[in-house]
Design a protein around this motif. Sequence first.
Motif, PDB file in Angstrom:
ATOM      1  N   SER A  23      -6.398   7.713   3.274  1.00  0.00           N
ATOM      2  CA  SER A  23      -5.653   8.516   2.434  1.00  0.00           C
ATOM      3  C   SER A  23      -4.205   7.981   2.725  1.00  0.00           C
ATOM      4  O   SER A  23      -3.745   7.787   3.720  1.00  0.00           O
ATOM      5  CB  SER A  23      -5.851   9.975   2.654  1.00  0.00           C
ATOM      6  N   GLY A  24      -3.597   7.622   1.350  1.00  0.00           N
ATOM      7  CA  GLY A  24      -2.274   7.092   1.282  1.00  0.00           C
ATOM      8  C   GLY A  24      -2.207   5.910   1.734  1.00  0.00           C
ATOM      9  O   GLY A  24      -1.082   5.139   1.737  1.00  0.00           O
ATOM     10  N   ALA A  25      -2.975   4.893   1.593  1.00  0.00           N
ATOM     11  CA  ALA A  25      -3.011   3.319   1.815  1.00  0.00           C
ATOM     12  C   ALA A  25      -2.625   3.076   0.447  1.00  0.00           C
ATOM     13  O   ALA A  25      -2.845   3.109  -0.784  1.00  0.00           O
ATOM     14  CB  ALA A  25      -4.178   2.983   2.269  1.00  0.00           C
ATOM     15  N   VAL A  26      -1.661   1.916   0.576  1.00  0.00           N
ATOM     16  CA  VAL A  26      -1.066   0.975  -0.467  1.00  0.00           C
ATOM     17  C   VAL A  26      -1.421  -0.250  -0.583  1.00  0.00           C
ATOM     18  O   VAL A  26      -1.309  -1.076   0.498  1.00  0.00           O
ATOM     19  CB  VAL A  26       0.494   1.574  -0.503  1.00  0.00           C
ATOM     20  N   PRO A  27      -1.714  -0.947  -1.608  1.00  0.00           N
ATOM     21  CA  PRO A  27      -2.021  -2.384  -1.539  1.00  0.00           C
ATOM     22  C   PRO A  27      -0.878  -3.149  -1.547  1.00  0.00           C
ATOM     23  O   PRO A  27       0.302  -2.940  -2.246  1.00  0.00           O
ATOM     24  CB  PRO A  27      -2.823  -2.564  -2.927  1.00  0.00           C
ATOM     25  N   LEU A  28      -0.783  -4.206  -0.532  1.00  0.00           N
ATOM     26  CA  LEU A  28       0.291  -4.766  -0.299  1.00  0.00           C
ATOM     27  C   LEU A  28       0.089  -6.241  -0.218  1.00  0.00           C
ATOM     28  O   LEU A  28       1.103  -7.068  -0.162  1.00  0.00           O
ATOM     29  CB  LEU A  28       1.171  -4.390   1.110  1.00  0.00           C
ATOM     30  N   LEU A  29      -1.108  -6.626  -0.405  1.00  0.00           N
ATOM     31  CA  LEU A  29      -1.364  -8.066  -0.313  1.00  0.00           C
ATOM     32  C   LEU A  29      -1.889  -8.754  -1.445  1.00  0.00           C
ATOM     33  O   LEU A  29      -2.729  -8.102  -2.314  1.00  0.00           O
ATOM     34  CB  LEU A  29      -2.643  -8.538   0.711  1.00  0.00           C
ATOM     35  N   PHE A  30      -1.193  -9.614  -2.057  1.00  0.00           N
ATOM     36  CA  PHE A  30      -1.359 -10.242  -3.437  1.00  0.00           C
ATOM     37  C   PHE A  30      -1.187 -11.750  -3.298  1.00  0.00           C
ATOM     38  O   PHE A  30      -0.727 -12.324  -2.606  1.00  0.00           O
ATOM     39  CB  PHE A  30      -0.493  -9.620  -4.575  1.00  0.00           C
ATOM     40  N   SER A  31      -1.452 -12.442  -4.378  1.00  0.00           N
ATOM     41  CA  SER A  31      -1.629 -13.635  -4.459  1.00  0.00           C
ATOM     42  C   SER A  31      -0.040 -14.576  -4.378  1.00  0.00           C
ATOM     43  O   SER A  31       0.073 -15.474  -3.767  1.00  0.00           O
ATOM     44  CB  SER A  31      -2.168 -14.262  -5.713  1.00  0.00           C
ATOM     45  N   TRP A  32       0.920 -13.804  -4.944  1.00  0.00           N
ATOM     46  CA  TRP A  32       2.281 -14.077  -5.261  1.00  0.00           C
ATOM     47  C   TRP A  32       2.781 -14.144  -3.640  1.00  0.00           C
ATOM     48  O   TRP A  32       3.820 -14.671  -3.346  1.00  0.00           O
ATOM     49  CB  TRP A  32       3.042 -13.281  -6.356  1.00  0.00           C
ATOM     50  N   GLU A  34       0.715 -14.624  -1.083  1.00  0.00           N
ATOM     51  CA  GLU A  34       0.047 -15.345  -0.232  1.00  0.00           C
ATOM     52  C   GLU A  34      -0.899 -14.389   0.475  1.00  0.00           C
ATOM     53  O   GLU A  34      -1.454 -14.789   1.931  1.00  0.00           O
ATOM     54  CB  GLU A  34       0.541 -16.746   0.555  1.00  0.00           C
ATOM     55  N   TYR A  35      -1.064 -13.220   0.235  1.00  0.00           N
ATOM     56  CA  TYR A  35      -1.773 -12.221   0.914  1.00  0.00           C
ATOM     57  C   TYR A  35      -1.394 -12.234   2.492  1.00  0.00           C
ATOM     58  O   TYR A  35      -2.139 -11.723   3.411  1.00  0.00           O
ATOM     59  CB  TYR A  35      -3.352 -12.645   0.986  1.00  0.00           C
ATOM     60  N   THR A  36      -0.060 -12.136   2.535  1.00  0.00           N
ATOM     61  CA  THR A  36       0.397 -12.071   3.977  1.00  0.00           C
ATOM     62  C   THR A  36       1.712 -11.103   3.934  1.00  0.00           C
ATOM     63  O   THR A  36       2.503 -11.352   2.894  1.00  0.00           O
ATOM     64  CB  THR A  36       0.769 -13.409   4.617  1.00  0.00           C
ATOM     65  N   LEU A  37       2.283 -10.451   4.854  1.00  0.00           N
ATOM     66  CA  LEU A  37       3.441  -9.634   4.667  1.00  0.00           C
ATOM     67  C   LEU A  37       4.510 -10.526   5.506  1.00  0.00           C
ATOM     68  O   LEU A  37       4.085 -11.070   6.707  1.00  0.00           O
ATOM     69  CB  LEU A  37       3.236  -8.107   5.431  1.00  0.00           C
ATOM     70  N   PRO A  38       5.652 -10.483   5.131  1.00  0.00           N
ATOM     71  CA  PRO A  38       6.728 -11.125   5.831  1.00  0.00           C
ATOM     72  C   PRO A  38       7.056 -10.705   7.177  1.00  0.00           C
ATOM     73  O   PRO A  38       7.000  -9.383   7.279  1.00  0.00           O
ATOM     74  CB  PRO A  38       8.012 -11.410   5.090  1.00  0.00           C
ATOM     75  N   THR A  39       7.600 -11.152   8.294  1.00  0.00           N
ATOM     76  CA  THR A  39       7.828 -10.539   9.351  1.00  0.00           C
ATOM     77  C   THR A  39       9.195  -9.860   9.425  1.00  0.00           C
ATOM     78  O   THR A  39      10.032 -10.205   8.703  1.00  0.00           O
ATOM     79  CB  THR A  39       7.913 -11.580  10.657  1.00  0.00           C
ATOM     80  N   LEU A  40       9.511  -8.695   9.961  1.00  0.00           N
ATOM     81  CA  LEU A  40      10.622  -7.944   9.810  1.00  0.00           C
ATOM     82  C   LEU A  40      11.793  -8.611  10.501  1.00  0.00           C
ATOM     83  O   LEU A  40      11.638  -9.198  11.591  1.00  0.00           O
ATOM     84  CB  LEU A  40      10.289  -6.561  10.324  1.00  0.00           C
ATOM     85  N   ARG A  41      12.839  -8.538   9.730  1.00  0.00           N
ATOM     86  CA  ARG A  41      14.124  -9.113  10.455  1.00  0.00           C
ATOM     87  C   ARG A  41      14.706  -8.260  11.551  1.00  0.00           C
ATOM     88  O   ARG A  41      14.772  -7.157  11.364  1.00  0.00           O
ATOM     89  CB  ARG A  41      14.869  -9.341   9.162  1.00  0.00           C
ATOM     90  N   GLN A  42      14.979  -8.874  12.428  1.00  0.00           N
ATOM     91  CA  GLN A  42      15.700  -7.946  13.686  1.00  0.00           C
ATOM     92  C   GLN A  42      17.044  -7.748  13.144  1.00  0.00           C
ATOM     93  O   GLN A  42      17.892  -8.454  12.378  1.00  0.00           O
ATOM     94  CB  GLN A  42      15.625  -9.041  15.070  1.00  0.00           C
ATOM     95  N   ASN A  43      17.631  -6.630  13.800  1.00  0.00           N
ATOM     96  CA  ASN A  43      18.924  -5.928  13.566  1.00  0.00           C
ATOM     97  C   ASN A  43      19.915  -6.661  14.185  1.00  0.00           C
ATOM     98  O   ASN A  43      19.765  -7.696  15.203  1.00  0.00           O
ATOM     99  CB  ASN A  43      18.883  -4.729  13.978  1.00  0.00           C
ATOM    100  N   VAL A  44      21.118  -6.435  14.045  1.00  0.00           N
ATOM    101  CA  VAL A  44      22.230  -7.190  14.476  1.00  0.00           C
ATOM    102  C   VAL A  44      22.401  -7.125  16.230  1.00  0.00           C
ATOM    103  O   VAL A  44      22.299  -8.258  17.129  1.00  0.00           O
ATOM    104  CB  VAL A  44      23.547  -6.745  14.009  1.00  0.00           C
ATOM    105  N   TRP A  45      21.983  -6.038  16.813  1.00  0.00           N
ATOM    106  CA  TRP A  45      21.956  -5.906  18.002  1.00  0.00           C
ATOM    107  C   TRP A  45      20.919  -6.409  18.798  1.00  0.00           C
ATOM    108  O   TRP A  45      20.989  -7.435  19.898  1.00  0.00           O
ATOM    109  CB  TRP A  45      21.892  -4.531  18.285  1.00  0.00           C
ATOM    110  N   GLU A  46      19.660  -6.731  18.369  1.00  0.00           N
ATOM    111  CA  GLU A  46      18.639  -7.777  18.745  1.00  0.00           C
ATOM    112  C   GLU A  46      18.954  -9.285  18.588  1.00  0.00           C
ATOM    113  O   GLU A  46      18.394  -9.801  19.529  1.00  0.00           O
ATOM    114  CB  GLU A  46      17.412  -7.192  17.973  1.00  0.00           C
ATOM    115  N   ARG A  47      19.643  -9.595  17.584  1.00  0.00           N
ATOM    116  CA  ARG A  47      19.802 -10.885  17.199  1.00  0.00           C
ATOM    117  C   ARG A  47      20.944 -11.521  18.225  1.00  0.00           C
ATOM    118  O   ARG A  47      21.020 -12.512  18.369  1.00  0.00           O
ATOM    119  CB  ARG A  47      20.129 -11.367  15.879  1.00  0.00           C
ATOM    120  N   ARG A  48      21.748 -10.695  18.601  1.00  0.00           N
ATOM    121  CA  ARG A  48      22.805 -11.035  19.359  1.00  0.00           C
ATOM    122  C   ARG A  48      22.672 -11.627  20.842  1.00  0.00           C
ATOM    123  O   ARG A  48      21.959 -10.596  21.562  1.00  0.00           O
ATOM    124  CB  ARG A  48      24.085  -9.952  19.347  1.00  0.00           C
TER     125      ARG A  48
END
Length: 303
Positions: A23-32, A34-48
């Motif tokens: 319950s509550g699942a949302v479709p996120l994978l589509f052809s546009w 490429e049926y994959t989710l992008p990796t989350l961008r690290q915040n500034v503290w983690e990137r420094r």
Amino acid sequence: MCGRHFQPGDFAVTAGGLRRLQSGAVPLLFSWNEYTLPTLRQNVWERRPRAEEPLLDLPADLESEDDMDTAAPDHDYCLTPATAVMAAEMANENEALRQNIGELQHQLEVLQLRTRFDIQRLAGSDEDTRLVCYIQALFQAFWKLVEPAVNTKMVRITSAQTASASSSEVSQPATKLPPIDELLLFLMHLSVGLPLRDLAERFGIHRTTASRIISTWTHFLYILLGSQRLWIPPEVVRAHLPPEFSAFPDTQVVLDCTEIFCQTPSSLLLQSEVFSAYKSHSTFKAMIGMAPLHLCLACMQDP
């Protein structure tokens, strides 16, 4: 919509082996995408980038906080000969500054005493006192005579309605000046004829306050001195008769006239009545009498 558009974690397997969508699942994978989710961008503290903290190799006996020696060192390695000399110089400078502050405070008290005009400034100097009213000794003697009645019989003049109040009423709280300074102001106004503005500047008060002080002491001394015995007994006068009056042993009083400067009234009729051709000013005329025991040879020779 098929299950390809959902992530693997959006499905749950039941006890019977069935695969169900949560319950509550949302479709996120589509052809546009490429049926994959992008990796989350690290915040500034983690990137420094940051330097790694070096690890200290502590002895085994100091690894525990309970075993750490917190005793203060027995030597002050921060105190060098140069800093010791500097501390001594600062102590000497502070002592010199304290002496300068003491001298400045003394000079300030002297200046305040010079700028403040009161009886303390004239104390001990008969010449200064004679310049503004009477001799210091006579002033103090007269003050001792009227001082007991100041706090019991004086009525403060605050308006025209209270000017005619009885002298038996209790006085109001003291004004800005002590009573002895008020008497000095009143006598200066009578003897020297200083205007109200000059008196107000000397004593540091308002001109209206100076006028009320003069009115108050005028009514007070009129009631107080008017109730005293006017004539000295003849036997007292004869007992203290000066040798200059030996040819007139029955002398009781020496009469004279005097004038006191007053404000010029607005009425022309009153101006003509109080104007003095001798003083070229508006004055109050009065006849005075003095027992001969109070006279001196210098007063008799005064033309």
